[in-house]
Design a protein around this motif. Structure first.
Motif, mmCIF file in Angstrom:
data_model
loop_
_atom_site.group_PDB
_atom_site.id
_atom_site.type_symbol
_atom_site.label_atom_id
_atom_site.label_comp_id
_atom_site.label_asym_id
_atom_site.label_seq_id
_atom_site.Cartn_x
_atom_site.Cartn_y
_atom_site.Cartn_z
ATOM 1 N N GLU A 35 -15.095 33.268 44.074
ATOM 2 C CA GLU A 35 -14.658 34.155 42.995
ATOM 3 C C GLU A 35 -15.680 35.249 42.687
ATOM 4 O O GLU A 35 -15.498 36.030 41.757
ATOM 5 C CB GLU A 35 -14.396 33.336 41.730
ATOM 6 N N PHE A 36 -16.746 35.278 43.445
ATOM 7 C CA PHE A 36 -17.778 36.293 43.194
ATOM 8 C C PHE A 36 -17.246 37.697 43.499
ATOM 9 O O PHE A 36 -16.660 37.943 44.556
ATOM 10 C CB PHE A 36 -19.004 35.992 44.057
ATOM 11 N N ARG A 37 -17.425 38.618 42.545
ATOM 12 C CA ARG A 37 -17.026 40.007 42.709
ATOM 13 C C ARG A 37 -18.183 40.910 42.281
ATOM 14 O O ARG A 37 -18.785 40.709 41.219
ATOM 15 C CB ARG A 37 -15.797 40.345 41.849
ATOM 16 N N MET A 38 -18.482 41.904 43.122
ATOM 17 C CA MET A 38 -19.594 42.795 42.828
ATOM 18 C C MET A 38 -19.383 43.587 41.541
ATOM 19 O O MET A 38 -20.313 43.816 40.761
ATOM 20 C CB MET A 38 -19.793 43.783 43.998
ATOM 21 N N GLU A 39 -18.122 43.993 41.318
ATOM 22 C CA GLU A 39 -17.858 44.842 40.161
ATOM 23 C C GLU A 39 -18.023 44.090 38.844
ATOM 24 O O GLU A 39 -18.125 44.713 37.778
ATOM 25 C CB GLU A 39 -16.448 45.435 40.244
ATOM 26 N N LYS A 40 -18.053 42.771 38.886
ATOM 27 C CA LYS A 40 -18.221 42.004 37.654
ATOM 28 C C LYS A 40 -19.681 41.849 37.253
ATOM 29 O O LYS A 40 -19.982 41.295 36.200
ATOM 30 C CB LYS A 40 -17.606 40.606 37.821
ATOM 31 N N GLY A 41 -20.576 42.333 38.098
ATOM 32 C CA GLY A 41 -21.994 42.165 37.797
ATOM 33 C C GLY A 41 -22.490 40.798 38.229
ATOM 34 O O GLY A 41 -21.888 40.136 39.068
ATOM 35 N N VAL A 42 -23.563 40.361 37.637
ATOM 36 C CA VAL A 42 -24.165 39.083 38.007
ATOM 37 C C VAL A 42 -23.322 37.934 37.468
ATOM 38 O O VAL A 42 -23.107 37.833 36.268
ATOM 39 C CB VAL A 42 -25.613 38.983 37.469
ATOM 40 N N ASN A 43 -22.824 37.111 38.368
ATOM 41 C CA ASN A 43 -22.102 35.898 37.998
ATOM 42 C C ASN A 43 -22.958 34.698 38.417
ATOM 43 O O ASN A 43 -22.943 34.300 39.585
ATOM 44 C CB ASN A 43 -20.735 35.838 38.693
ATOM 45 N N THR A 44 -23.700 34.177 37.501
ATOM 46 C CA THR A 44 -24.637 33.113 37.836
ATOM 47 C C THR A 44 -23.896 31.863 38.278
ATOM 48 O O THR A 44 -23.025 31.364 37.574
ATOM 49 C CB THR A 44 -25.540 32.785 36.641
ATOM 50 N N VAL A 45 -24.249 31.382 39.464
ATOM 51 C CA VAL A 45 -23.690 30.130 39.986
ATOM 52 C C VAL A 45 -24.494 28.965 39.419
ATOM 53 O O VAL A 45 -25.726 29.016 39.353
ATOM 54 C CB VAL A 45 -23.741 30.114 41.527
ATOM 55 N N CYS A 46 -23.809 27.924 38.980
ATOM 56 C CA CYS A 46 -24.496 26.779 38.394
ATOM 57 C C CYS A 46 -23.848 25.478 38.849
ATOM 58 O O CYS A 46 -22.700 25.466 39.301
ATOM 59 C CB CYS A 46 -24.490 26.868 36.870
ATOM 60 N N LEU A 47 -24.608 24.400 38.741
ATOM 61 C CA LEU A 47 -24.136 23.062 39.067
ATOM 62 C C LEU A 47 -23.837 22.304 37.784
ATOM 63 O O LEU A 47 -24.635 22.327 36.851
ATOM 64 C CB LEU A 47 -25.186 22.291 39.883
ATOM 65 N N ASP A 48 -22.680 21.652 37.774
ATOM 66 C CA ASP A 48 -22.288 20.873 36.604
ATOM 67 C C ASP A 48 -22.814 19.442 36.747
ATOM 68 O O ASP A 48 -22.087 18.515 37.111
ATOM 69 C CB ASP A 48 -20.767 20.877 36.466
ATOM 70 N N ARG A 49 -24.100 19.261 36.481
ATOM 71 C CA ARG A 49 -24.695 17.937 36.593
ATOM 72 C C ARG A 49 -25.942 17.869 35.736
ATOM 73 O O ARG A 49 -26.525 18.886 35.359
ATOM 74 C CB ARG A 49 -25.058 17.613 38.045
ATOM 75 N N LYS A 50 -26.358 16.633 35.459
ATOM 76 C CA LYS A 50 -27.565 16.409 34.690
ATOM 77 C C LYS A 50 -28.755 16.321 35.621
ATOM 78 O O LYS A 50 -28.709 15.656 36.655
ATOM 79 C CB LYS A 50 -27.453 15.104 33.877
ATOM 80 N N LYS A 51 -29.827 16.962 35.236
ATOM 81 C CA LYS A 51 -31.039 16.916 36.036
ATOM 82 C C LYS A 51 -31.938 15.802 35.535
ATOM 83 O O LYS A 51 -32.285 15.753 34.362
ATOM 84 C CB LYS A 51 -31.791 18.249 35.969
ATOM 85 N N THR A 52 -32.302 14.929 36.455
ATOM 86 C CA THR A 52 -33.210 13.846 36.074
ATOM 87 C C THR A 52 -34.656 14.323 36.037
ATOM 88 O O THR A 52 -35.471 13.794 35.288
ATOM 89 C CB THR A 52 -33.074 12.684 37.063
ATOM 90 N N PRO A 54 -36.400 17.801 35.326
ATOM 91 C CA PRO A 54 -36.183 19.199 34.964
ATOM 92 C C PRO A 54 -37.132 20.152 35.658
ATOM 93 O O PRO A 54 -36.823 21.321 35.838
ATOM 94 C CB PRO A 54 -36.399 19.219 33.441
ATOM 95 N N THR A 55 -38.326 19.695 36.019
ATOM 96 C CA THR A 55 -39.312 20.602 36.608
ATOM 97 C C THR A 55 -39.160 20.702 38.117
ATOM 98 O O THR A 55 -39.839 21.509 38.751
ATOM 99 C CB THR A 55 -40.736 20.117 36.285
ATOM 100 N N GLN A 56 -38.310 19.891 38.707
ATOM 101 C CA GLN A 56 -38.134 19.915 40.145
ATOM 102 C C GLN A 56 -36.660 20.051 40.476
ATOM 103 O O GLN A 56 -35.789 19.820 39.646
ATOM 104 C CB GLN A 56 -38.698 18.637 40.784
ATOM 105 N N GLY A 57 -36.381 20.429 41.713
ATOM 106 C CA GLY A 57 -35.006 20.573 42.148
ATOM 107 C C GLY A 57 -34.832 20.017 43.548
ATOM 108 O O GLY A 57 -35.797 19.854 44.290
ATOM 109 N N ASP A 58 -33.577 19.735 43.899
ATOM 110 C CA ASP A 58 -33.307 19.239 45.243
ATOM 111 C C ASP A 58 -32.732 20.362 46.090
ATOM 112 O O ASP A 58 -32.808 21.545 45.734
ATOM 113 C CB ASP A 58 -32.371 18.039 45.178
ATOM 114 N N GLU A 59 -32.134 19.984 47.229
ATOM 115 C CA GLU A 59 -31.616 20.987 48.155
ATOM 116 C C GLU A 59 -30.470 21.802 47.549
ATOM 117 O O GLU A 59 -30.350 23.006 47.821
ATOM 118 C CB GLU A 59 -31.145 20.294 49.440
ATOM 119 N N LEU A 60 -29.638 21.163 46.742
ATOM 120 C CA LEU A 60 -28.539 21.895 46.105
ATOM 121 C C LEU A 60 -29.069 22.920 45.106
ATOM 122 O O LEU A 60 -28.549 24.038 45.020
ATOM 123 C CB LEU A 60 -27.596 20.911 45.412
ATOM 124 N N ASP A 61 -30.080 22.536 44.354
ATOM 125 C CA ASP A 61 -30.691 23.497 43.435
ATOM 126 C C ASP A 61 -31.296 24.672 44.199
ATOM 127 O O ASP A 61 -31.217 25.827 43.757
ATOM 128 C CB ASP A 61 -31.784 22.811 42.605
#
Length: 266
Positions: free
Chosen positions: A199-216, A218-225
């Motif tokens: 659904e990303f469209r250039m004309e809409k500007g920045v559409n931040t992609v996010c993951l709907d999950r809880k981070k165990t 917070p200071t680190q991320g995995d491959e999906l992050d």
């Protein structure tokens, strides 16, 4: 708005994620195939071990006769105590897989207990009956012990269904748990990310992609992050480059307009 879009996309992709060419469907097929192979191998190994254990028990029963009855039977035979011999043979016959015992002197049958009738798989073990007295040894007969493997085979057949059933259930549950973990930790997030990126469209500007999950952590991320950060950084760079191109194009048009006005006035 973003969360609503994520939920709608997730619902749409969930309906199609089990298509034959989807990652989830291939994971399911591979896990089930591997689980079936593991089940057959482990069940076969367990059945073989059960069979070997039962065979060892049959061997132990024959050894019990050698260690507990052979000497006393030899002594009774030397004394011609027929009643005592028969009692001891019947006592040895009470062992689970012992079906027949006999004592022979040459080709002559002296005593016997049990029967070989109806037995299919038989193991016969012979012991020389040697009586020792005053330092002399005298061979006075032969003890033959017949043990049947029919009971072993019958017990094994009764356990095969149990072994296969328990192994199949155990392996299937483990496979489902693995598939659930893969879906929970990876697949569902890939489906969500695919929907957001689609659904990303250039004309809409920045559409931040996010993951709907809880981070165990917070200071680190995995491959999906890392994947999410990379895409968000990429779209920010693209939008910045487009903005610079637009500004540059606008400056060129302004300069052209100034030059045209200058030429006309001159």
């Amino acid at each position: 708005r973003i969360l609503n879009r994520v939920n709608m996309t997730t619902e749409t992709d969930t309906r199609s994620k089990f298509k034959p060419n989807s990652l989830a469907a291939r994971q399911l097929v591979y896990i089930l195939l591997f689980s079936s192979l593991i089940t057959l191998v482990s069940a076969s190994l367990q059945i073989f071990l059960e069979y070997r254990t039962d065979l060892d028990l049959v061997t132990d029963q024959v050894r019990q006769i050698e260690e507990g009855h052979l000497k006393s039977l030899t002594s009774s035979l030397w004394k011609l105590d027929d009643n005592q011999i028969q009692v001891q043979l019947n006592d040895a016959l009470s062992l689970r897989d012992i079906i027949y015992l006999e004592i022979r002197e040459g080709d002559d049958l002296l005593h016997s207990a049990g029967s070989l009738a109806g037995a299919v798989s038989i193991i016969q073990t012979r012991y020389e009956m040697v009586f020792e007295a005053d330092g002399e040894s005298t061979a006075i007969g032969t003890l033959t012990v017949a043990s049947s493997l029919d009971g072993t085979n019958r017990r094994l057949m009764g356990r095969i269904f149990y072994i296969l059933t328990t192994q199949t259930i155990k392996t299937f549950l483990v496979s489902l748990f693995i598939l659930f973990l893969i879906h929970r930790l990876v697949t569902r997030h890939l489906v969500s990310l695919a929907g957001q990126i689609r659904e990303f469209r250039m004309e809409k500007g920045v559409n931040t992609v996010c993951l709907d999950r809880k981070k165990t952590l917070p200071t680190q991320g995995d491959e999906l992050d890392s994947l999410v950060r990379s895409f968000n950084t990429m779209q920010q760079q693209i939008i910045n480059d487009l903005r610079k191109q637009k500004e540059q194009s606008q400056r060129i048009r302004d300069n052209e307009e100034k030059y045209r006005l200058l030429v006309e006035t001159s």
